[in-house]
Design a protein around this motif. Structure first.
Motif, PDB file in Angstrom:
ATOM      1  N   GLY A  52       0.812  -1.211   0.000  1.00 21.24           N
ATOM      2  CA  GLY A  52       0.000   0.000   0.000  1.00 21.24           C
ATOM      3  C   GLY A  52       0.845   1.260   0.000  1.00 21.24           C
ATOM      4  O   GLY A  52       0.533   2.234  -0.683  1.00 21.24           O
ATOM      5  N   GLY A  98       0.729   3.856  -3.000  1.00 20.79           N
ATOM      6  CA  GLY A  98       0.302   5.217  -2.705  1.00 20.79           C
ATOM      7  C   GLY A  98       1.287   6.247  -3.210  1.00 20.79           C
ATOM      8  O   GLY A  98       0.906   7.302  -3.719  1.00 20.79           O
ATOM      9  N   ASP A 110       0.974   6.273  -7.067  1.00 17.47           N
ATOM     10  CA  ASP A 110      -0.332   6.781  -7.450  1.00 17.47           C
ATOM     11  C   ASP A 110      -0.423   8.293  -7.270  1.00 17.47           C
ATOM     12  O   ASP A 110      -1.061   8.987  -8.067  1.00 17.47           O
ATOM     13  CB  ASP A 110      -1.418   6.083  -6.631  1.00 17.47           C
ATOM     14  CG  ASP A 110      -2.744   6.024  -7.363  1.00 17.47           C
ATOM     15  OD1 ASP A 110      -2.756   5.589  -8.531  1.00 17.47           O
ATOM     16  OD2 ASP A 110      -3.759   6.427  -6.786  1.00 17.47           O
ATOM     17  N   GLY A 134      -1.482   2.958  -9.226  1.00 19.72           N
ATOM     18  CA  GLY A 134      -1.172   2.157  -8.044  1.00 19.72           C
ATOM     19  C   GLY A 134      -1.867   0.811  -8.021  1.00 19.72           C
ATOM     20  O   GLY A 134      -1.351  -0.162  -7.472  1.00 19.72           O
ATOM     21  N   THR A 164      -1.369  -3.102  -6.394  1.00 15.43           N
ATOM     22  CA  THR A 164      -2.172  -3.600  -5.275  1.00 15.43           C
ATOM     23  C   THR A 164      -3.112  -4.737  -5.654  1.00 15.43           C
ATOM     24  O   THR A 164      -3.276  -5.679  -4.879  1.00 15.43           O
ATOM     25  CB  THR A 164      -2.977  -2.445  -4.648  1.00 15.43           C
ATOM     26  OG1 THR A 164      -3.714  -1.768  -5.681  1.00 15.43           O
ATOM     27  CG2 THR A 164      -2.051  -1.453  -3.953  1.00 15.43           C
ATOM     28  N   GLN A 200      -8.787   0.764   0.125  1.00 14.69           N
ATOM     29  CA  GLN A 200      -7.474   1.165   0.638  1.00 14.69           C
ATOM     30  C   GLN A 200      -6.862   2.293  -0.191  1.00 14.69           C
ATOM     31  O   GLN A 200      -6.213   3.188   0.337  1.00 14.69           O
ATOM     32  CB  GLN A 200      -6.528  -0.044   0.701  1.00 14.69           C
ATOM     33  CG  GLN A 200      -6.216  -0.725  -0.605  1.00 14.69           C
ATOM     34  CD  GLN A 200      -5.040  -0.148  -1.334  1.00 14.69           C
ATOM     35  OE1 GLN A 200      -4.092   0.337  -0.717  1.00 14.69           O
ATOM     36  NE2 GLN A 200      -5.080  -0.165  -2.655  1.00 14.69           N
ATOM     37  N   SER A 201      -7.111   2.273  -1.511  1.00 12.61           N
ATOM     38  CA  SER A 201      -6.491   3.283  -2.367  1.00 12.61           C
ATOM     39  C   SER A 201      -7.114   4.656  -2.180  1.00 12.61           C
ATOM     40  O   SER A 201      -6.443   5.675  -2.364  1.00 12.61           O
ATOM     41  CB  SER A 201      -6.592   2.871  -3.843  1.00 12.61           C
ATOM     42  OG  SER A 201      -7.934   2.891  -4.295  1.00 12.61           O
ATOM     43  N   GLY A 206      -5.107   6.781   0.264  1.00 12.30           N
ATOM     44  CA  GLY A 206      -3.916   7.401  -0.295  1.00 12.30           C
ATOM     45  C   GLY A 206      -4.265   8.533  -1.242  1.00 12.30           C
ATOM     46  O   GLY A 206      -3.595   9.577  -1.250  1.00 12.30           O
ATOM     47  N   THR A 207      -5.328   8.344  -2.035  1.00  6.70           N
ATOM     48  CA  THR A 207      -5.760   9.406  -2.953  1.00  6.70           C
ATOM     49  C   THR A 207      -6.212  10.632  -2.178  1.00  6.70           C
ATOM     50  O   THR A 207      -5.914  11.771  -2.560  1.00  6.70           O
ATOM     51  CB  THR A 207      -6.899   8.899  -3.850  1.00  6.70           C
ATOM     52  OG1 THR A 207      -6.482   7.714  -4.527  1.00  6.70           O
ATOM     53  CG2 THR A 207      -7.283   9.945  -4.885  1.00  6.70           C
ATOM     54  N   GLN A 230      -0.926   3.510   2.615  1.00  7.11           N
ATOM     55  CA  GLN A 230      -1.350   4.491   1.627  1.00  7.11           C
ATOM     56  C   GLN A 230      -1.228   5.922   2.171  1.00  7.11           C
ATOM     57  O   GLN A 230      -0.889   6.846   1.422  1.00  7.11           O
ATOM     58  CB  GLN A 230      -2.795   4.228   1.206  1.00  7.11           C
ATOM     59  CG  GLN A 230      -2.969   3.071   0.252  1.00  7.11           C
ATOM     60  CD  GLN A 230      -2.749   3.479  -1.197  1.00  7.11           C
ATOM     61  OE1 GLN A 230      -2.572   4.642  -1.527  1.00  7.11           O
ATOM     62  NE2 GLN A 230      -2.767   2.494  -2.088  1.00  7.11           N
ATOM     63  N   GLY A 265       0.919   8.162  -0.011  1.00 11.52           N
ATOM     64  CA  GLY A 265       0.226   9.258  -0.675  1.00 11.52           C
ATOM     65  C   GLY A 265       0.813  10.609  -0.312  1.00 11.52           C
ATOM     66  O   GLY A 265       0.983  11.480  -1.170  1.00 11.52           O
TER      67      GLY A 265
END
Length: 249
Positions: free
Chosen positions: A14, A18, A21, A27, A31, A52-53, A56-57, A211, A215
């Motif tokens: 992650g 992150g 991404d 990303g 993942t 999960q993403s 990070g976003t 993330q 991120g």
């Protein structure tokens, strides 16, 4: 009970995803295979990946916004239509034939990579827009959001190339705006996945911790180095995504 070492490894996945991404998108290329390798069923892997993403976003979007690279007022309408498009795509995906995308998307990603590789004037400076921002960015958001709802890979690259090529944003501002609309698009997908029970929460939460770090560090890296790091990473990620889709669909 999930193996603690597996969860720790997924946290690292992650973090790496992150970071990438936040700068160039893509990303999920890291993942989703990791989640499938960990034993999650395909739909649960997609739902868990979105959960999960999105953390990070969100971290990346906040970091770009706090540094002045996202104009939220100009993106309100685009965010609303991106959400609607992504939700519609997620709800109708089972009724659509997406086989054409298996070839069209890799070709488009390679074209994006070539543009970013050879376009001589790509920089962090804004340029004259080819199209009016206000009325047409929301339409772009709806179209790419719909694509994200039904398929997904390359969404960040498509947003970034649109902001740069059509609306004249510098690369760092384009990346920040991409994060904002990508966040909304992922929220729409989660509105479908969560009620269906397709999120494995222990895995999603552990990867979300990675993330957050990835991120934040990725966004700070993109802001600090701008086009010097964003441009080559967009090229690499676009080519890698295209090859993955062509060779390992």
């Amino acid at each position: 009970m999930l193996d603690p070492l597996l969860l720790l490894a997924l946290m690292g996945v992650g973090l790496l995803a992150g970071f990438i991404d936040a700068i160039a998108g893509g990303g999920g290329m890291i993942t989703v295979p990791a989640l499938l390798a960990a034993g999650l069923p395909p739909v649960a892997a997609l739902g868990t990946n979105k959960m999960q993403s999105i953390v990070g976003t969100l971290m990346a979007a906040i970091t770009y916004w706090r540094r002045g690279f996202i104009d939220l007022h100009r993106l309100v309408a685009a965010a609303a239509l991106t959400f609607a498009g992504s939700l519609l795509g997620a709800l109708t995906v089972s009724r659509l034939d997406t086989s054409l995308l298996d070839v069209a998307v890799p070709v488009a990603l390679i074209a994006i990579a070539l543009y970013f590789l050879f376009a001589p004037r790509l920089s962090d400076a804004d340029r004259a827009a080819r199209l009016p921002f206000g009325p047409l960015v929301p339409l772009m958001g709806f179209a790419i959001g719909f694509y994200d709802g039904i398929f997904g890979p390359g969404t960040g690259s498509f947003f970034t190339i649109g902001f740069v090529l059509l609306f004249g944003l510098g690369l760092t501002r384009a990346t920040g705006s991409t994060k904002a609309l990508n966040l909304v698009s992922n929220l729409a997908a989660l509105a479908v996945f969560i009620p269906q029970g397709q999120v494995v929460w222990p895995v999603a939460l552990v990867m979300a911790l990675g993330q957050i770090v990835g991120g934040y560090v990725g966004a700070r890296t993109g802001i600090r180095y701008g086009a010097r790091v964003i441009r080559p990473l967009v090229v690499l990620v676009s080519i890698a995504l295209a090859l993955k889709l062509l060779l390992f669909p």
